[in-house]
Every structure is written in C-alpha cells, then in structure tokens.
Design an enzyme around this catalytic site. Structure first.
Site, PDB file in Angstrom:
ATOM      1  N   ASP A  10      11.376  10.643 -17.648  1.00  0.00           N
ATOM      2  CA  ASP A  10      12.186  11.344 -16.661  1.00  0.00           C
ATOM      3  C   ASP A  10      12.667  12.690 -17.201  1.00  0.00           C
ATOM      4  O   ASP A  10      13.473  12.739 -18.130  1.00  0.00           O
ATOM      5  CB  ASP A  10      13.378  10.444 -16.311  1.00  0.00           C
ATOM      6  CG  ASP A  10      14.288  11.003 -15.252  1.00  0.00           C
ATOM      7  OD1 ASP A  10      14.120  12.170 -14.840  1.00  0.00           O
ATOM      8  OD2 ASP A  10      15.196  10.265 -14.833  1.00  0.00           O
ATOM      9  N   ILE A  11      12.212  13.782 -16.607  1.00  0.00           N
ATOM     10  CA  ILE A  11      12.567  15.116 -17.074  1.00  0.00           C
ATOM     11  C   ILE A  11      14.070  15.386 -16.949  1.00  0.00           C
ATOM     12  O   ILE A  11      14.609  16.202 -17.680  1.00  0.00           O
ATOM     13  CB  ILE A  11      11.737  16.200 -16.342  1.00  0.00           C
ATOM     14  CG1 ILE A  11      11.797  17.541 -17.097  1.00  0.00           C
ATOM     15  CG2 ILE A  11      12.184  16.329 -14.878  1.00  0.00           C
ATOM     16  CD1 ILE A  11      10.792  18.564 -16.612  1.00  0.00           C
ATOM     17  N   ASN A  24      10.288  24.722  -4.581  1.00  0.00           N
ATOM     18  CA  ASN A  24       9.665  25.375  -3.434  1.00  0.00           C
ATOM     19  C   ASN A  24      10.135  26.828  -3.400  1.00  0.00           C
ATOM     20  O   ASN A  24      11.084  27.196  -4.089  1.00  0.00           O
ATOM     21  CB  ASN A  24       9.983  24.631  -2.128  1.00  0.00           C
ATOM     22  CG  ASN A  24      11.480  24.518  -1.881  1.00  0.00           C
ATOM     23  OD1 ASN A  24      12.200  25.519  -1.785  1.00  0.00           O
ATOM     24  ND2 ASN A  24      11.966  23.288  -1.776  1.00  0.00           N
ATOM     25  N   VAL A  33       9.970  16.096  -8.284  1.00  0.00           N
ATOM     26  CA  VAL A  33      10.690  16.603  -9.454  1.00  0.00           C
ATOM     27  C   VAL A  33      11.887  17.445  -9.024  1.00  0.00           C
ATOM     28  O   VAL A  33      12.985  17.322  -9.567  1.00  0.00           O
ATOM     29  CB  VAL A  33       9.739  17.441 -10.354  1.00  0.00           C
ATOM     30  CG1 VAL A  33      10.498  18.179 -11.438  1.00  0.00           C
ATOM     31  CG2 VAL A  33       8.677  16.560 -10.975  1.00  0.00           C
ATOM     32  N   ASP A  34      11.679  18.302  -8.038  1.00  0.00           N
ATOM     33  CA  ASP A  34      12.745  19.185  -7.557  1.00  0.00           C
ATOM     34  C   ASP A  34      13.955  18.380  -7.082  1.00  0.00           C
ATOM     35  O   ASP A  34      15.094  18.656  -7.479  1.00  0.00           O
ATOM     36  CB  ASP A  34      12.197  20.068  -6.434  1.00  0.00           C
ATOM     37  CG  ASP A  34      13.175  21.117  -5.948  1.00  0.00           C
ATOM     38  OD1 ASP A  34      13.937  21.650  -6.775  1.00  0.00           O
ATOM     39  OD2 ASP A  34      13.147  21.429  -4.747  1.00  0.00           O
ATOM     40  N   SER A 121       2.797  21.249  -9.532  1.00  0.00           N
ATOM     41  CA  SER A 121       1.856  21.189  -8.393  1.00  0.00           C
ATOM     42  C   SER A 121       1.055  19.895  -8.311  1.00  0.00           C
ATOM     43  O   SER A 121       0.155  19.793  -7.484  1.00  0.00           O
ATOM     44  CB  SER A 121       0.888  22.390  -8.381  1.00  0.00           C
ATOM     45  OG  SER A 121       1.562  23.561  -7.986  1.00  0.00           O
ATOM     46  N   GLY A 123       2.168  16.817  -7.551  1.00  0.00           N
ATOM     47  CA  GLY A 123       2.668  15.839  -6.582  1.00  0.00           C
ATOM     48  C   GLY A 123       2.155  16.173  -5.192  1.00  0.00           C
ATOM     49  O   GLY A 123       0.949  16.251  -4.960  1.00  0.00           O
ATOM     50  N   TYR A 125       1.902  18.885  -3.760  1.00  0.00           N
ATOM     51  CA  TYR A 125       1.103  20.111  -3.687  1.00  0.00           C
ATOM     52  C   TYR A 125      -0.370  19.846  -3.987  1.00  0.00           C
ATOM     53  O   TYR A 125      -1.202  20.725  -3.852  1.00  0.00           O
ATOM     54  CB  TYR A 125       1.668  21.188  -4.612  1.00  0.00           C
ATOM     55  CG  TYR A 125       2.906  21.882  -4.070  1.00  0.00           C
ATOM     56  CD1 TYR A 125       3.661  21.355  -3.020  1.00  0.00           C
ATOM     57  CD2 TYR A 125       3.333  23.076  -4.605  1.00  0.00           C
ATOM     58  CE1 TYR A 125       4.788  21.990  -2.528  1.00  0.00           C
ATOM     59  CE2 TYR A 125       4.459  23.737  -4.117  1.00  0.00           C
ATOM     60  CZ  TYR A 125       5.176  23.183  -3.082  1.00  0.00           C
ATOM     61  OH  TYR A 125       6.283  23.824  -2.586  1.00  0.00           O
TER      62      TYR A 125
END
Length: 173
Positions: A10-11, A24, A33-34, A121, A123, A125
């Site tokens: 987990d980042i 985005n 992640v965002d 990108s 996920g 994306y």
C-alpha cells in the site's frame, strides 16, 4: 538498478520523502491509487490541489506533474502526475515516460531523496502491465535519477510479479 526497489503493498503507508499520485488532470479525488492517497492524506490534500490553478479545465496535463504537501501521510510531499489513457492517447509510451520523469524531476527540485511510485496508468487507464513496467523502470534508471532511492509500491501480486520479471530482464541486459 540498485536504487530501485519493488514492494508489493500500500503506497499510502510509504515513508519516503515523496509519494507520487496517479491523478486525473483536474487533481480532484478519483478512484484507485488517487482515491486511496486522498483518503489517507485527509481533506488537506484536496484543499492543496484546489489551490493549483486550472487552465482550460486542467490543473495538470498528461505527462506533467504538480506538487503539494502530504496532509496526514508520512511523506513530506505528494507529487501528482497524470498518465495516459492507453486506448485514446496517440503517444501513450511518451506520455507515460514523461509522467515518471516529470514526477522525479519535481521531487528532486524540492530536495527529496526517496520517492514512492505506483504503477501509473495501469488501473482504469488500461496501460498493458508489461509495457508499462518496462517504460517505468527504464525511465527511473536514467542517469539523472540514479542518486534517488525509488520504491515502487505495487498494489497486488500480479503487478508486482510483472515488475519483478521486467526488472530482472533489464538487469540481465
């Protein structure tokens, strides 16, 4: 490539100087992640993002990066970057490399020595994992970044294994 480390995890728990957020272009809370970074950082992160001026509806174009404080995260900063949407971007490889490169350059400009990175990108994306891993690892291994401690936080075993295999191939060559 001993300055690059791969972690399955987990980042948002990263203790590096900066956490890179796969954001985005409006820098408003998204998914993946965002969303996880915004939840962990608390409302201060969104408030910081809203301070970044919008130009033609974007706070951060594809391939570029912006920096904010990190809210409640252990990191000092969050660097927000926008990766390409694979199916609709005319030059996805160039934009993906630019997203990593601009993130690392911005971290260095703010005196950071360690950087936590996601698989940008990969996920919603839709960037193919093997191709994304190659671009990410090659970009992070460029000479100007060799003094940084770079840790990829990879969300699950599938992604982590692809990054491990790609790193092993790059080291072998």
């Amino acid at each position: 490539m001993n300055h690059i480390q791969l972690v399955e995890g987990d980042i948002t728990r990263a203790a590096e100087d900066v956490i890179v957020n796969a954001a985005n272009s409006r820098l408003l809370v998204g998914g993946g992640v965002d969303g996880a970074i915004h939840r962990a950082a608390g409302p201060q992160l969104l408030a910081e993002c809203r301070k970044i001026p919008e130009i033609k509806g974007e706070r951060c174009p594809v391939g570029e990066a912006r920096i904010t404080s990190a809210g409640q995260l252990a990191a000092h900063y969050v660097v927000h970057t926008v990766g390409p949407i694979y199916q609709s971007d005319p030059t996805p490889a160039a934009h993906l490399a630019a997203a990593y490169r601009s993130s690392l350059q911005l971290a260095m400009a703010h005196g950071c020595h360690s950087v936590a990175l996601p698989a940008i990108s990969c996920g919603v994306y839709g960037y193919p994992l093997s191709a994304a891993a190659g671009i990410a690892l090659q970009t992070c291994n460029e000479p100007q970044f060799k003094h940084l401690h770079i840790v990829f936080y990879l969300f699950n075993h599938e992604i982590a294994e692809i990054w491990r295999q790609t790193l092993a191939k790059l080291i072998a060559n």
